[in-house]
Design an enzyme around this catalytic site. Sequence first.
Site, PDB file in Angstrom:
ATOM      1  N   HIS A 134      -0.945  -4.289   5.029  1.00 10.38           N
ATOM      2  CA  HIS A 134      -0.248  -3.537   6.084  1.00 10.38           C
ATOM      3  C   HIS A 134      -1.123  -3.621   7.338  1.00 10.38           C
ATOM      4  O   HIS A 134      -2.349  -3.745   7.229  1.00 10.38           O
ATOM      5  CB  HIS A 134      -0.154  -2.078   5.595  1.00 10.38           C
ATOM      6  N   ASP A 211      -6.606   0.345  -0.345  1.00 12.47           N
ATOM      7  CA  ASP A 211      -5.508   1.012   0.335  1.00 12.47           C
ATOM      8  C   ASP A 211      -4.494   1.389  -0.751  1.00 12.47           C
ATOM      9  O   ASP A 211      -3.804   0.518  -1.293  1.00 12.47           O
ATOM     10  CB  ASP A 211      -4.908   0.048   1.361  1.00 12.47           C
ATOM     11  N   GLN A 214       0.635   2.784  -1.244  1.00  8.26           N
ATOM     12  CA  GLN A 214       1.847   2.523  -2.032  1.00  8.26           C
ATOM     13  C   GLN A 214       1.568   2.560  -3.534  1.00  8.26           C
ATOM     14  O   GLN A 214       2.401   2.111  -4.325  1.00  8.26           O
ATOM     15  CB  GLN A 214       2.440   1.155  -1.660  1.00  8.26           C
ATOM     16  N   LYS A 237       3.821  10.022   1.596  1.00  5.61           N
ATOM     17  CA  LYS A 237       4.457   9.010   0.741  1.00  5.61           C
ATOM     18  C   LYS A 237       4.481   9.452  -0.721  1.00  5.61           C
ATOM     19  O   LYS A 237       4.926   8.717  -1.590  1.00  5.61           O
ATOM     20  CB  LYS A 237       3.713   7.676   0.879  1.00  5.61           C
ATOM     21  N   CYS A 375       5.493  -3.550   9.066  1.00  3.45           N
ATOM     22  CA  CYS A 375       4.064  -3.536   9.462  1.00  3.45           C
ATOM     23  C   CYS A 375       3.250  -4.556   8.670  1.00  3.45           C
ATOM     24  O   CYS A 375       2.071  -4.321   8.356  1.00  3.45           O
ATOM     25  CB  CYS A 375       3.443  -2.152   9.318  1.00  3.45           C
TER      26      CYS A 375
HETATM   27  N1  PLP Z   1      -0.972   0.873   3.865  1.00  6.92           N
HETATM   28  C1  PLP Z   1       0.193   0.602   3.287  1.00  6.92           C
HETATM   29  C2  PLP Z   1       0.232  -0.375   2.140  1.00  6.92           C
HETATM   30  C3  PLP Z   1       1.348   1.226   3.724  1.00  6.92           C
HETATM   31  O1  PLP Z   1       2.527   0.947   3.161  1.00  6.92           O
HETATM   32  C4  PLP Z   1       1.272   2.136   4.796  1.00  6.92           C
HETATM   33  C5  PLP Z   1       2.491   2.772   5.334  1.00  6.92           C
HETATM   34  O2  PLP Z   1       3.585   2.324   5.126  1.00  6.92           O
HETATM   35  C6  PLP Z   1       0.020   2.401   5.359  1.00  6.92           C
HETATM   36  C7  PLP Z   1      -1.078   1.745   4.864  1.00  6.92           C
HETATM   37  C8  PLP Z   1      -0.134   3.376   6.480  1.00  6.92           C
HETATM   38  O3  PLP Z   1       0.161   4.655   6.045  1.00  6.92           O
HETATM   39  P1  PLP Z   1       0.226   5.865   7.089  1.00  6.92           P
HETATM   40  O4  PLP Z   1       1.173   5.427   8.170  1.00  6.92           O
HETATM   41  O5  PLP Z   1       0.723   7.012   6.296  1.00  6.92           O
HETATM   42  O6  PLP Z   1      -1.162   6.061   7.610  1.00  6.92           O
END
Ligand code: PLP
Length: 417
Positions: A134, A211, A214, A237, A375
């Site tokens: 992401h 990270d 998900q 999430k 993203c």
């Molecule tokens: N990393 C992954 C794999 C994501 O799917 C997302 C959000 O969709 C993020 C990071 C960023 O999360 P946040 O916008 O809650 O900080």
Amino acid sequence: MEVNTENIVKQFLYQGEPVAQQFPALHQSVYGKPLIYFDNAATTQKPYSVIHAISDYYSTINSNIHRGVHYLSQKATEAYEVSRNTVASFINARSSSEVIFTKGTTDGINLIADTFGSYAVNEGDSVIISAMEHHSNIVPWQIMCGKRGATLKVIPMNEAGELLMDEYEKLLDETVKIVAVTYVSNTLGTVNPVKKIIELAHLNGTPVLIDAAQAVQHISIDVQDLDCDFLAFSGHKMYGPTGIGILYGKEEWLEKLPPYQGGGDMIKTVTFKGTEYNDLPFKFEAGTPHIEGAITLKSAVDFITELGMDEISAFETGLLHYASTQVREIPRVEIIGNAIAKTSALSLSVKGVHPYDVGVLLDKMGIAVRTGHHCTQPVMDFYCIPGTVRLSFAVYNTTDEIDRFTESLQRAINMLV
Ligand code: PLP
């Protein structure tokens, strides 16, 4: 992969009722159609327990934490720290001082990129990420590498959306100061072999950030078993509030890293000559935090724990297989991301049709999906597509909803071609 869809559980029950009953936002019509919500990877809906906890907080113990001698402040502080302990047990952290409240995954990754960068990264060093990150796990490292004169190296993936582990091993050399990879791809649904990734990095003497944005709502996470050095996720999430997240860090690392932001709460003493920083985890929590978010994140964790993570994983995997089997029958539709290990996210490309147009028509039929690059622009570049139509499942989705989605998708395609 051929899957027998006959044994797939149609809906998740909670206390004998469909779990969707716990989510008021799901019980509405949009454009005169009952809402189907398949945009869970972007954010999940909230159960009553979380909604009531937010209201209860403001109706009873609202006050600033860690500073007041008065009753409300003590109650709020206690609830804030109880929530931290709950999260620590949820991810099996050794200690709650390894659990830092952040704004979300993005904030946690930026915190580590910034502090780790200034602590350990110098000219000529490198950072490894993967091809399916992401933007939140790309841009902070690019910024840090730019400042420190370091290089960003990328683990490539195959057409199925699986990381090439041999290539990863080749990238691991003495210049690599940190590896940062996603546990689950928000676009492809791939579940990466993070334990192996961590093990190989550690053999190279390199720490790893995971990270888990998900992963945490779909897969049971044990940070000690994974042996990751850092792990970040977002409350919103996983059925919790927005604006709150968690950064886990091994104590030995968090002790060494400099603070990210200066301000109240992260200090022990301040004089004009200098500042003595607070102990962990407060060293990384400057200023008044998102108190209500942190406290009510506990309700989201409790909700997941009560449903059972193993049961959630099994159910959602069933939904993914059910939906994948159905959409494969629709002409022009291609699944983007066919890794053997997958969870929850299902990305579709429709030949000759822009994903946005599909998304707009589905919306008019009451179905919320996400369209676009999610993203992950490098993933779109890899597949040479402008975007995908993404369904992502949560515990309240059902096979009936997937049936309605499949019919609606077919109708949308018929209208567009
Ligand atoms: N990393 C992954 C794999 C994501 O799917 C997302 C959000 O969709 C993020 C990071 C960023 O999360 P946040 O916008 O809650 O900080």
